[in-house]
Write a protein that holds these residues in place. Sequence first.
Motif, short mmCIF file in Angstrom:
data_model
loop_
_atom_site.label_atom_id
_atom_site.label_comp_id
_atom_site.label_asym_id
_atom_site.label_seq_id
_atom_site.Cartn_x
_atom_site.Cartn_y
_atom_site.Cartn_z
N GLU A 35 -34.47 44.48 58.95
CA GLU A 35 -33.85 45.12 59.90
C GLU A 35 -33.79 44.35 61.19
O GLU A 35 -32.83 44.41 62.08
N GLU B 65 -30.73 50.70 64.85
CA GLU B 65 -31.24 49.63 63.99
C GLU B 65 -31.88 48.55 64.78
O GLU B 65 -33.02 48.07 64.30
N HIS C 96 -35.66 49.72 64.93
CA HIS C 96 -36.14 49.94 63.26
C HIS C 96 -37.01 48.30 63.50
O HIS C 96 -37.86 48.19 62.98
N THR D 27 -31.98 52.67 52.01
CA THR D 27 -33.12 52.38 53.15
C THR D 27 -33.89 53.49 53.45
O THR D 27 -35.07 53.48 53.48
N GLU E 201 -32.56 56.88 58.95
CA GLU E 201 -31.77 56.38 57.93
C GLU E 201 -30.83 57.58 57.11
O GLU E 201 -29.69 57.18 56.76
FE LIG Z 1 -32.64 50.69 59.86
#
Ligand SMILES: [Fe+2]
Length: 371
Positions: free
Chosen positions: A84, A115, A118, A170, A209
Amino acid sequence: MIHPDHSIRKELADQRPRTPVGLLSRAEKDRIIERGVHGLYRWYLARSQSKRNWNPDTFVRWPDMRKDHSPELMKIIEGFYAIEQYAPDYTAVTLRMNRKNYGRAQFQLRWGSEEEKHSDLWLNALLFSGQRSPEWVHEYKKSLREREWDTPWTDVIHGTFYVVFQERATQLNYLNTAIIAAGKSTNPAHANDADPVLLEAAKTIAVDEAAHYSFFLEIGRLLMYYYPAESIEAIWDIITHFSMPAIDLIPNSEHIWKQFNDSDVFTPRQFMGDVVATALSHLGWESRKALARGIKNNRLVPDEDGNLYSSAIFDEFGYDSIEKAVRKLHDKINDYERLMGLYAIDPTVFVPSGMPVREDVEEVENTSTEN
Ligand SMILES: [Fe+2]
Ligand SMILES: [Fe+2]
């Protein structure tokens, strides 16, 4: 009877539209897809802000995270962080690839902002695990950033289908991690890994996701609908060469990959089933075998506008179901446009692709050309 001379006939032939009646030119298709993606992005942004606006520092109480997780689970968390934390590279590359498409570029920025959270979430998990010193974490972070991720796919169609499969993979990784954190793993290595903090983290990130998968899947369907031949080829390339992003850049990737497999977080079997088979069915293909037949079909040669004239390929997959899905996508976009008032000014309009072309339509065209 008048016989026009050759040069006039040639001029008239040159002026005739290149595509048969009902089919779209590449420029028209690109414009339609761009509008669809922009409409979807507007809808997505509203959902993202109202439903998934969590903060990676405060959405759970990190100090309450267990400090005695198994080394196996710690290896998995390490891997998630490593993958990530390349978010800036993923975003920069995909942004550059899609910069001419307004809605897609806007989305890639938004996607990048999700993202990066994450990455922060897994960074916090490492720091609060009690099993990695802050110094170790900072050194790991630094070593990962020594290398830069670049895409193996340089065109938009391949790039899009890659993320369809990658986001699904993912999502699956995090759902499987949630099983471990819920104390429901049957793997003895994870018998003592139940942890409400980690469970909440894995569930929250899996929802993101899933949202990413859905967004890219919708773009994939638009591509499959308007550019079936190129889409089929791209999907085949992707599933035969798939790997998780950046896995080759991570210093300890072999151990991480093995741990994903050993802990049932991500296995080749899961990839072929829960990722490939599921995504293919969402794209109108009942199986990988059907896709292989589609690829081998020797009439699968599109014209320069990406249109297919042969109806043979359309027998191999649910093109009708793709059209239905694309219409449904437009309904969803239009509902949102009505809600915010845009529909009255500049609605996103569904345009049929004109495919599959019936054999007799092609014949009529040919006959008229001869006259
Ligand atoms: Fe991600
Ligand atoms: Fe994602």
